[in-house]
Motif scaffolding. Structure first.
Motif, PDB file in Angstrom:
ATOM      1  N   SER A 180     -21.878 -58.718  25.709  1.00 59.89           N
ATOM      2  CA  SER A 180     -22.700 -57.510  25.682  1.00 59.89           C
ATOM      3  C   SER A 180     -22.837 -56.947  27.091  1.00 59.89           C
ATOM      4  N   GLN A 181     -22.604 -55.655  27.211  1.00 57.03           N
ATOM      5  CA  GLN A 181     -22.729 -54.972  28.485  1.00 57.03           C
ATOM      6  C   GLN A 181     -23.943 -54.049  28.442  1.00 57.03           C
ATOM      7  N   SER A 182     -24.544 -53.837  29.579  1.00 57.61           N
ATOM      8  CA  SER A 182     -25.721 -52.986  29.656  1.00 57.61           C
ATOM      9  C   SER A 182     -25.344 -51.539  29.343  1.00 57.61           C
ATOM     10  N   PRO A 183     -26.307 -50.725  28.927  1.00 60.83           N
ATOM     11  CA  PRO A 183     -26.021 -49.300  28.675  1.00 60.83           C
ATOM     12  C   PRO A 183     -25.402 -48.621  29.888  1.00 60.83           C
ATOM     13  N   ALA A 184     -25.812 -49.021  31.092  1.00 53.77           N
ATOM     14  CA  ALA A 184     -25.265 -48.409  32.305  1.00 53.77           C
ATOM     15  C   ALA A 184     -23.763 -48.674  32.406  1.00 53.77           C
ATOM     16  N   VAL A 185     -23.350 -49.896  32.032  1.00 53.29           N
ATOM     17  CA  VAL A 185     -21.932 -50.231  32.078  1.00 53.29           C
ATOM     18  C   VAL A 185     -21.188 -49.497  30.981  1.00 53.29           C
ATOM     19  N   GLN A 186     -21.765 -49.443  29.790  1.00 64.06           N
ATOM     20  CA  GLN A 186     -21.115 -48.791  28.665  1.00 64.06           C
ATOM     21  C   GLN A 186     -20.863 -47.313  28.930  1.00 64.06           C
ATOM     22  N   THR A 187     -21.724 -46.687  29.659  1.00 61.55           N
ATOM     23  CA  THR A 187     -21.564 -45.255  29.958  1.00 61.55           C
ATOM     24  C   THR A 187     -20.939 -45.015  31.314  1.00 61.55           C
ATOM     25  N   GLY A 188     -20.666 -46.108  32.045  1.00 62.91           N
ATOM     26  CA  GLY A 188     -20.046 -45.968  33.352  1.00 62.91           C
ATOM     27  C   GLY A 188     -20.996 -45.499  34.425  1.00 62.91           C
ATOM     28  N   GLN A 189     -22.289 -45.620  34.199  1.00 64.52           N
ATOM     29  CA  GLN A 189     -23.268 -45.107  35.172  1.00 64.52           C
ATOM     30  C   GLN A 189     -23.881 -46.238  35.982  1.00 64.52           C
ATOM     31  N   ASN A 190     -23.089 -46.885  36.816  1.00 68.23           N
ATOM     32  CA  ASN A 190     -23.599 -47.944  37.676  1.00 68.23           C
ATOM     33  C   ASN A 190     -24.316 -47.405  38.911  1.00 68.23           C
ATOM     34  N   ASN A 191     -24.275 -46.089  39.084  1.00 67.04           N
ATOM     35  CA  ASN A 191     -24.923 -45.417  40.214  1.00 67.04           C
ATOM     36  C   ASN A 191     -24.194 -45.639  41.535  1.00 67.04           C
ATOM     37  N   TRP A 192     -22.973 -46.173  41.482  1.00 63.91           N
ATOM     38  CA  TRP A 192     -22.209 -46.344  42.706  1.00 63.91           C
ATOM     39  C   TRP A 192     -21.602 -45.021  43.162  1.00 63.91           C
ATOM     40  N   SER A 193     -21.454 -44.088  42.230  1.00 65.43           N
ATOM     41  CA  SER A 193     -20.894 -42.785  42.607  1.00 65.43           C
ATOM     42  C   SER A 193     -21.801 -42.074  43.595  1.00 65.43           C
ATOM     43  N   THR A 194     -23.113 -42.303  43.485  1.00 64.81           N
ATOM     44  CA  THR A 194     -24.065 -41.724  44.427  1.00 64.81           C
ATOM     45  C   THR A 194     -24.122 -42.542  45.715  1.00 64.81           C
TER      46      THR A 194
END
Length: 315
Positions: free
Chosen positions: A45-59
């Motif tokens: 199971s992956q967190s919602p952030a991982v599932q949507t690709g939003q790890n916040n590293w882009s910021t």
């Protein structure tokens, strides 16, 4: 003529040949004949952030990414990936070192993937790193841990547990939150890895830095692995920032390779928190933008798996 009337040395020779024939047949059938293996079927199971690709590293790493794709001989940038590739030559010591270092930033963990030869988990399925690179749409790729060369060792790839057995090797786990840790064989727990959201797990090693990120002088591996060899390794700075390194070797008048102690000191000097040795020797190959960039020993060899950086659409 009965066997008991033969000289003892001839009887011993016949026994050795028979045993050797059985052993060779077993190896050819069990390890070289293509045979698909059954995955353990455990989906982590992956967190919602991982599932949507939003790890916040882009910021966090915004200055490394580009809204317009940039593709050059030694650099690649996009909205989700930044790769800077350099060739480093070190002379003047006991041996000449030549290695290729890819400094990598990604916006989400899904950009760092692994792939199987012929897209199949099994024994006897092999391809070159370049073939896997092209088939899987990689920007950059290196060889993995050659899981298909044995029947033991945990295999977790892209969030799925394919093999849940362990061996005497150090284990490296890349978690979906971007953290990478290494474990001695007796310290690794599959249950904890699954619970904490493992994304990848390799079983080769050894670990190149200790738990505090310091260089090591003793390693859990065989003697033939300690000395000068072509090398492939992955390094971890912080979530979203990694490096992949391939060192050339076994060229008498050029690069002889690197020892594990040299690799350990190098990753410490680079500032990595954790680093892990993958398969080496003829397996050590790096590709970048669909071309082999290093000088593989013996022209390289076909292997069972690779580590790659690729674009992943988040829809």
């Amino acid at each position: 003529m009965r066997r008991k009337n033969l000289p003892w040395w001839l009887v011993a020779l016949i026994d050795i040949l028979v045993i050797g024939g059985y052993a060779l047949s077993f190896y050819l059938i069990y390890y070289l004949s293509p045979r698909q293996l059954q995955s353990s079927g455990i989906q982590i199971s992956q967190s919602p952030a991982v599932q949507t690709g939003q790890n916040n590293w882009s910021t966090k790493f915004a200055d490394h990414f580009s809204s317009t794709a940039v593709s050059e001989d030694n650099r690649y940038q996009s909205e989700d990936i930044s790769i800077s590739l350099q060739k480093v030559t070190i002379e003047g010591g006991k041996n000449k070192n030549v290695y290729y270092l890819a400094d990598i930033y990604i916006s989400n963990i899904q950009c760092l993937q692994t792939g199987f030869a012929q897209n199949t988990f099994g024994v006897g399925y092999t391809q070159s790193v370049l073939e896997m690179d092209k088939a899987l749409g990689a920007v950059l790729a290196v060889n993995g841990d050659y899981y298909g060369n044995g029947s033991q060792g945990v295999v977790i790839r892209n969030g799925e547990v394919y093999r849940n057995t362990t061996d005497a090797s150090d284990v490296c786990v890349l978690y979906s939150d971007g953290v990478m840790k290494t474990y001695a064989a007796g310290e690794f727990s599959l249950e904890e890895a699954v619970e904490n959201g493992a994304w990848q797990a390799w079983s080769f090693g050894p670990a190149l830095l200790d738990s505090q990120g310091n260089p090591k002088t003793e390693f859990q591996t065989s003697l033939n692995v300690l000395g000068l060899n072509p090398r492939t390794a992955i390094g971890y700075y912080e979530p979203g920032h990694y490096c992949l390194l391939v060192a050339d070797g076994r060229y008498e008048d050029d690069a002889q390779g690197m020892t594990l102690e040299e690799m350990s000191q190098l990753f410490f000097t680079l500032g990595c928190q954790s680093a892990y040795n993958l398969d080496g020797g003829q397996s050590s190959v790096m590709t970048f933008q669909d071309a082999v960039v290093n000088q593989p020993s013996g022209q390289g060899r076909d292997i069972s798996d690779c580590v790659l950086i690729k674009e992943v659409s988040q829809g």
